[in-house]
Design a protein around this motif. Structure first.
Motif, PDB file in Angstrom:
ATOM      1  N   LEU A   1       0.325   0.307   7.875  1.00  0.00           N
ATOM      2  CA  LEU A   1       0.862  -0.148   9.027  1.00  0.00           C
ATOM      3  C   LEU A   1      -0.281  -1.206   9.454  1.00  0.00           C
ATOM      4  CD1 LEU A   1       2.359   2.925  10.827  1.00  0.00           C
ATOM      5  CD2 LEU A   1       3.706   1.582   9.247  1.00  0.00           C
ATOM      6  N   LEU A   2       0.153  -2.545   9.879  1.00  0.00           N
ATOM      7  CA  LEU A   2      -0.478  -3.520  10.349  1.00  0.00           C
ATOM      8  C   LEU A   2       0.200  -4.275  11.371  1.00  0.00           C
ATOM      9  CD1 LEU A   2      -1.948  -4.887   7.132  1.00  0.00           C
ATOM     10  CD2 LEU A   2      -2.971  -3.609   8.733  1.00  0.00           C
ATOM     11  N   SER A   3      -0.468  -4.715  12.409  1.00  0.00           N
ATOM     12  CA  SER A   3      -0.004  -5.359  13.662  1.00  0.00           C
ATOM     13  C   SER A   3      -0.086  -7.014  12.969  1.00  0.00           C
ATOM     14  CB  SER A   3      -0.960  -5.334  14.615  1.00  0.00           C
ATOM     15  OG  SER A   3      -0.578  -6.239  15.580  1.00  0.00           O
ATOM     16  N   HIS A   4       1.217  -7.581  13.879  1.00  0.00           N
ATOM     17  CA  HIS A   4       0.984  -9.202  13.434  1.00  0.00           C
ATOM     18  C   HIS A   4      -0.232  -9.730  14.063  1.00  0.00           C
ATOM     19  CE1 HIS A   4       4.920  -9.661  11.347  1.00  0.00           C
ATOM     20  NE2 HIS A   4       5.545  -8.893  12.032  1.00  0.00           N
TER      21      HIS A   4
ATOM     22  N   LEU B   1      -6.963  -6.297   1.921  1.00  0.00           N
ATOM     23  CA  LEU B   1      -6.311  -5.219   1.148  1.00  0.00           C
ATOM     24  C   LEU B   1      -5.933  -5.691  -0.338  1.00  0.00           C
ATOM     25  CD1 LEU B   1      -4.901  -2.526   0.656  1.00  0.00           C
ATOM     26  CD2 LEU B   1      -3.022  -3.300   1.975  1.00  0.00           C
ATOM     27  N   VAL B   2      -5.431  -6.759  -0.215  1.00  0.00           N
ATOM     28  CA  VAL B   2      -4.764  -7.485  -1.396  1.00  0.00           C
ATOM     29  C   VAL B   2      -6.174  -7.900  -2.388  1.00  0.00           C
ATOM     30  CG1 VAL B   2      -3.401  -9.539  -2.261  1.00  0.00           C
ATOM     31  CG2 VAL B   2      -2.599  -8.323  -0.565  1.00  0.00           C
ATOM     32  N   SER B   3      -6.903  -8.529  -1.853  1.00  0.00           N
ATOM     33  CA  SER B   3      -8.286  -8.714  -2.609  1.00  0.00           C
ATOM     34  C   SER B   3      -8.704  -7.603  -3.271  1.00  0.00           C
ATOM     35  CB  SER B   3      -8.993  -9.331  -1.659  1.00  0.00           C
ATOM     36  OG  SER B   3     -10.087  -8.582  -1.023  1.00  0.00           O
ATOM     37  N   LYS B   4      -8.829  -6.389  -2.687  1.00  0.00           N
ATOM     38  CA  LYS B   4      -9.072  -5.142  -3.370  1.00  0.00           C
ATOM     39  C   LYS B   4      -8.405  -4.423  -4.371  1.00  0.00           C
ATOM     40  CE  LYS B   4     -13.099  -5.110  -0.779  1.00  0.00           C
ATOM     41  NZ  LYS B   4     -14.306  -5.094  -1.253  1.00  0.00           N
ATOM     42  N   LEU B   5      -7.089  -4.713  -4.250  1.00  0.00           N
ATOM     43  CA  LEU B   5      -6.322  -3.965  -4.954  1.00  0.00           C
ATOM     44  C   LEU B   5      -5.198  -5.246  -5.422  1.00  0.00           C
ATOM     45  CD1 LEU B   5      -5.182  -0.856  -2.674  1.00  0.00           C
ATOM     46  CD2 LEU B   5      -6.707  -0.913  -4.899  1.00  0.00           C
ATOM     47  N   VAL B   6      -5.606  -5.821  -6.527  1.00  0.00           N
ATOM     48  CA  VAL B   6      -5.217  -7.286  -6.970  1.00  0.00           C
ATOM     49  C   VAL B   6      -3.721  -6.773  -7.755  1.00  0.00           C
ATOM     50  CG1 VAL B   6      -5.394  -9.006  -8.619  1.00  0.00           C
ATOM     51  CG2 VAL B   6      -7.354  -8.045  -7.334  1.00  0.00           C
ATOM     52  N   SER B   7      -3.463  -5.982  -8.216  1.00  0.00           N
ATOM     53  CA  SER B   7      -2.191  -5.630  -9.186  1.00  0.00           C
ATOM     54  C   SER B   7      -1.332  -5.101  -7.989  1.00  0.00           C
ATOM     55  CB  SER B   7      -2.525  -4.876 -10.097  1.00  0.00           C
ATOM     56  OG  SER B   7      -1.278  -4.405 -10.816  1.00  0.00           O
ATOM     57  N   PRO B   8      -0.123  -5.896  -7.885  1.00  0.00           N
ATOM     58  CA  PRO B   8       1.156  -5.065  -6.966  1.00  0.00           C
ATOM     59  C   PRO B   8       1.159  -3.949  -7.100  1.00  0.00           C
ATOM     60  CG  PRO B   8       1.381  -7.330  -7.808  1.00  0.00           C
ATOM     61  CD  PRO B   8       0.314  -7.114  -8.602  1.00  0.00           C
ATOM     62  N   GLU B   9       1.180  -3.224  -8.740  1.00  0.00           N
ATOM     63  CA  GLU B   9       1.796  -2.202  -9.002  1.00  0.00           C
ATOM     64  C   GLU B   9       0.639  -0.877  -8.116  1.00  0.00           C
ATOM     65  OE1 GLU B   9       0.846  -4.097 -11.694  1.00  0.00           O
ATOM     66  OE2 GLU B   9       2.907  -4.772 -11.239  1.00  0.00           O
ATOM     67  N   VAL B  10      -0.319  -1.211  -7.828  1.00  0.00           N
ATOM     68  CA  VAL B  10      -1.452  -0.392  -7.186  1.00  0.00           C
ATOM     69  C   VAL B  10      -1.544  -0.266  -5.665  1.00  0.00           C
ATOM     70  CG1 VAL B  10      -2.660  -0.062  -9.381  1.00  0.00           C
ATOM     71  CG2 VAL B  10      -3.486  -1.685  -7.786  1.00  0.00           C
ATOM     72  N   ARG B  11      -0.925  -1.375  -5.231  1.00  0.00           N
ATOM     73  CA  ARG B  11      -0.984  -1.801  -3.671  1.00  0.00           C
ATOM     74  C   ARG B  11      -0.021  -0.761  -3.054  1.00  0.00           C
ATOM     75  NH1 ARG B  11       0.100  -7.723  -3.774  1.00  0.00           N
ATOM     76  NH2 ARG B  11      -1.764  -8.156  -5.103  1.00  0.00           N
ATOM     77  N   PRO B  12      -0.614  -0.416  -1.684  1.00  0.00           N
ATOM     78  CA  PRO B  12       0.393   0.447  -0.937  1.00  0.00           C
ATOM     79  C   PRO B  12       1.338  -0.490  -0.390  1.00  0.00           C
ATOM     80  CG  PRO B  12      -1.763  -0.067   0.287  1.00  0.00           C
ATOM     81  CD  PRO B  12      -1.781  -0.715  -1.072  1.00  0.00           C
ATOM     82  N   LYS B  13       2.448   0.245   0.309  1.00  0.00           N
ATOM     83  CA  LYS B  13       3.275  -0.482   1.068  1.00  0.00           C
ATOM     84  C   LYS B  13       2.859  -1.000   2.148  1.00  0.00           C
ATOM     85  CE  LYS B  13       8.022   0.278   3.104  1.00  0.00           C
ATOM     86  NZ  LYS B  13       9.087   1.306   3.594  1.00  0.00           N
ATOM     87  N   ILE B  14       3.326  -2.179   2.640  1.00  0.00           N
ATOM     88  CA  ILE B  14       2.640  -2.844   4.008  1.00  0.00           C
ATOM     89  C   ILE B  14       3.825  -2.851   4.625  1.00  0.00           C
ATOM     90  CG2 ILE B  14       1.387  -4.525   4.905  1.00  0.00           C
ATOM     91  CD1 ILE B  14      -0.204  -4.787   2.082  1.00  0.00           C
TER      92      ILE B  14
END
Length: 131
Positions: A48-51, A62-75
Motif C-alpha cells: 500500500l502506497l500513498s499518492h 521497489l521496481v528497481s529492486k525487483l525488476v521482473s514483473p513476475e516477482v513484484r508484489p501487487k502495488i
C-alpha cells in the motif's frame, strides 16, 4: 532541488540526506518476526502506497529492486495520507514501504523491518541540489 537523479549530465549535485527504507507490517505478519527482510521477500504481498510523497519514489525503488514483473508484489496506490496507510496496514489489508524518519508516529500494532539487498540496508537518497 530534485528527487532522484539530475536530468543533465554536466550538473554537479549534492545529496541532502539519506534514510533507511523499512517495510511496515501488521504485528502478526509472517515477516514481522524475521531477523532480516529482503526485497524478494515481498513477492506475493500487497504493498500500500500513498499518492503523496514519498510514495512514488518508494514505488520506483521497489521496481528497481525487483525488476521482473513476475516477482513484484501487487502495488495499491491510495489518495490518502501515510497515517491512513498505517491504519490500513493495521487492518491487515497489506504492507507498506516507509522511510526511517516515518516511524516516529507509530501505531502499536505495526512492526517495522529494515529492507535489505545484497549490499546491506536499502537507502533512499534525498532530493539533490545542483548547479
Amino acid at each position: 532541488m530534485v528527487t532522484g537523479s539530475l536530468p543533465f549530465l554536466d550538473t554537479k549535485a549534492m545529496s541532502l540526506w539519506s534514510e533507511r527504507v523499512l517495510v511496515a507490517l501488521p504485528h502478526d505478519h509472517p515477516l514481522s518476526s524475521r531477523e532480516t527482510v529482503c526485497w524478494t521477500d515481498l513477492r506475493g504481498e500487497t504493498v500500500l502506497l500513498s499518492h503523496y510523497d514519498p510514495g512514488r519514489e518508494l514505488e520506483y525503488l521497489l521496481v528497481s529492486k525487483l525488476v521482473s514483473p513476475e516477482v513484484r508484489p501487487k502495488i495499491e496506490r491510495h489518495d490518502v495520507s501515510r497515517g491512513i496507510i498505517k491504519s490500513l496496514i493495521s487492518m491487515n489489508t497489506g504492507i507498506s514501504l516507509v522511510l526511517e524518519s516515518d516511524i516516529g508516529a507509530n501505531l502499536a500494532d505495526l512492526v517495522y523491518q529494515e529492507l535489505r539487498d545484497g549490499a546491506g540496508a536499502s537507502r533512499y537518497s534525498s532530493p539533490s541540489i545542483g548547479r
